[in-house]
Scaffold this motif. Structure first.
Motif, PDB file in Angstrom:
ATOM      1  N   ARG A  51       0.823  -1.202   0.000  1.00 19.81           N
ATOM      2  CA  ARG A  51       0.000   0.000   0.000  1.00 19.81           C
ATOM      3  C   ARG A  51       0.862   1.258   0.000  1.00 19.81           C
ATOM      4  NH1 ARG A  51      -5.296   0.041   0.508  1.00 19.81           N
ATOM      5  NH2 ARG A  51      -6.421  -1.861   1.081  1.00 19.81           N
ATOM      6  N   GLY A  52       0.433   2.235  -0.780  1.00 14.65           N
ATOM      7  CA  GLY A  52       1.060   3.549  -0.790  1.00 14.65           C
ATOM      8  C   GLY A  52       0.055   4.580  -0.322  1.00 14.65           C
ATOM      9  N   GLU A  53       0.367   5.819  -0.561  1.00  6.71           N
ATOM     10  CA  GLU A  53      -0.534   6.891  -0.132  1.00  6.71           C
ATOM     11  C   GLU A  53      -1.861   6.865  -0.878  1.00  6.71           C
ATOM     12  OE1 GLU A  53       1.460  10.592  -0.523  1.00  6.71           O
ATOM     13  OE2 GLU A  53       3.001  10.132   0.962  1.00  6.71           O
ATOM     14  N   ASN A  54      -1.819   6.418  -2.138  1.00  5.12           N
ATOM     15  CA  ASN A  54      -3.029   6.455  -2.963  1.00  5.12           C
ATOM     16  C   ASN A  54      -3.511   5.061  -3.368  1.00  5.12           C
ATOM     17  OD1 ASN A  54      -3.074   9.377  -3.115  1.00  5.12           O
ATOM     18  ND2 ASN A  54      -1.287   9.196  -4.462  1.00  5.12           N
ATOM     19  N   LEU A  57       0.497  -0.004  -4.509  1.00  5.83           N
ATOM     20  CA  LEU A  57       1.575   0.473  -5.364  1.00  5.83           C
ATOM     21  C   LEU A  57       1.556  -0.199  -6.733  1.00  5.83           C
ATOM     22  CD1 LEU A  57       4.634   0.681  -2.921  1.00  5.83           C
ATOM     23  CD2 LEU A  57       3.272   2.565  -3.843  1.00  5.83           C
ATOM     24  N   ARG A  60       0.004   1.249  -9.889  1.00  5.76           N
ATOM     25  CA  ARG A  60       0.659   2.330 -10.626  1.00  5.76           C
ATOM     26  C   ARG A  60       1.479   1.812 -11.802  1.00  5.76           C
ATOM     27  NH1 ARG A  60       4.555   5.179  -6.973  1.00  5.76           N
ATOM     28  NH2 ARG A  60       4.659   6.596  -8.755  1.00  5.76           N
ATOM     29  N   SER A 132      10.368  -0.797  -4.311  1.00  5.98           N
ATOM     30  CA  SER A 132       9.574  -1.122  -3.122  1.00  5.98           C
ATOM     31  C   SER A 132       9.483  -2.626  -2.926  1.00  5.98           C
ATOM     32  CB  SER A 132       8.167  -0.530  -3.254  1.00  5.98           C
ATOM     33  OG  SER A 132       8.209   0.886  -3.279  1.00  5.98           O
TER      34      SER A 132
END
Length: 377
Positions: A51-54, A57, A60, A132
């Motif tokens: 998980r990332g901020e939006n 990951l 993307r 990541s």
């Protein structure tokens, strides 16, 4: 790490095929789906979700993400009051040929500039996702990442991957990026040879495999060609059928019926061609596969409703294809990225730790450790 997939020794059984009177084994009684420990390799992990901020990951770095980036760049262009050089179709509807043609224009054009901008932004995202992943325990020490899926097959996709590799090199990331050796449509079927119980491969010429994605289903006959290469590096998909289920929107019952129909057609072909087909079907699909063959997560894009606890695709297909050559059929299921990556196993002997990323509708991933000693040249 999952417990070892222990297969029981097969009991010889005489084949009912009139063209083959030799003794052939019944399938092993163990039917562990999503196995992680295999004879030549350990699957350290797959379907990794970070998980990332939006959000996740991996989202993307999918083909869907690239199309969204491209659409964003086109909107910026249109806001300047200029006509869209790529036409009126939404980016997700544009064919790969249209985008590749923009790169082959021979001179700088507005279409070329837009596509290049999307490639650069996507390459940055892909390199960040890779870095990541490399920080995760299951990816620790990965020396090579094989890139598969449909996206790298286009000129646009290939340039994006090459650019991501350059970014990683500049960031002093030592992990190598490589293209998958086979066509993605074949790789998702070929990998099943390394997931099939070895005792079956010794007595038959070929297996059946299904690759179920969010848009298409592929059903193929995979010939081992063991006489040409014992490590299965010369294996070949000799016949493949494709069904674009996204156009039909089938429910679950229709899905099972169509898959069974595709498999039966391939069985009939093998019988006519004199191919000794193993009583085995391998199914690759997105998601986390439990040992019992159910999907823990990741089936949301599959045709029909896979979330019901009463639905078990391997069992449903085994009911439809009860025997092959008079022997009960074994049906196993595994993650599609794992299967596609396993097609590269014969070519990964020079490294100990390796991984695969499949860039398609989503981003599939898997990482492996070879059990044989690494033989670096």
């Amino acid at each position: 790490m999952a417990s070892k997939n222990k297969t029981h020794k097969a009991r010889p059984k005489k084949s009912n095929d009139n063209n083959n009177n030799r003794y052939a084994p019944t399938p092993p009684s163990a039917d562990i789906h999503g196995a992680k420990e295999l004879p030549a390799v350990v699957v350290e992990g797959y379907s990794l979700q970070l998980r990332g901020e939006n959000g996740f990951l991996g989202d993307r770095a999918s083909q869907t993400a690239f199309r969204e980036l491209l659409e964003r760049w086109r909107r910026r262009h249109r806001k300047k009051g200029k006509p869209d050089p790529l036409g009126e179709q939404h980016s997700k509807e544009l064919g790969k040929g249209t985008l590749d043609a923009a790169l082959k224009a021979g001179k700088a054009t507005e279409a070329t500039d837009i596509v290049h901008a999307a490639i650069e932004e996507f390459a940055e995202a892909l390199s960040e996702v890779i870095q990541s992943f490399l920080r995760q325990p299951s990816w620790k020490g990965v020396e090579r990442i094989v890139i598969g899926g449909g996206f790298p097959e286009s000129d646009v996709g290939e340039r994006a991957v090459l650019q991501a590799a350059a970014i990683l090199q500049e960031a002093k990331v030592r992990t190598e990026l490589a293209r998958i050796c086979h066509e993605p449509d074949d790789a998702g079927l070929l990998g099943w040879l390394h997931l099939t119980p070895p005792e079956l491969l010794e007595h038959y010429d070929a297996i059946l495999a299904l690759d179920i994605g969010g848009t298409n289903v592929r059903c193929g006959i995979v010939k081992t060609r063991r006489k040409r290469a014992a490590d299965l590096s010369k294996a070949k998909v000799i016949r493949r059928k494709k069904w674009r289920h996204a156009d039909d929107g089938p429910n679950r019952r229709m899905l099972v019926a169509r898959l069974a129909e595709m498999l039966e057609e391939q069985v009939h072909y093998c019988k006519k061609a004199g191919i000794r087909l193993a009583p085995f079907v391998g199914i690759g699909c997105p998601g986390l596969i439990r040992k019992d063959g159910s999907i823990a997560r990741g089936a949301q894009n599959m045709p029909g409703d896979w979330t019901s606890e009463h639905f078990h695709l391997p069992t449903e297909l085994a009911k439809k294809i009860r025997t092959i050559r008079g022997v009960p059929t074994m049906v196993l299921m595994h993650n599609d990225a794992v299967v596609q990556g396993m097609s590269e196993l014969p070519f990964m002997r020079d490294v100990k730790r390796w991984a695969v990323l499949t860039i398609g509708t989503g981003l599939g991933n898997a990482s492996y450790t070879n059990l044989e000693p690494s033989k670096k040249q």
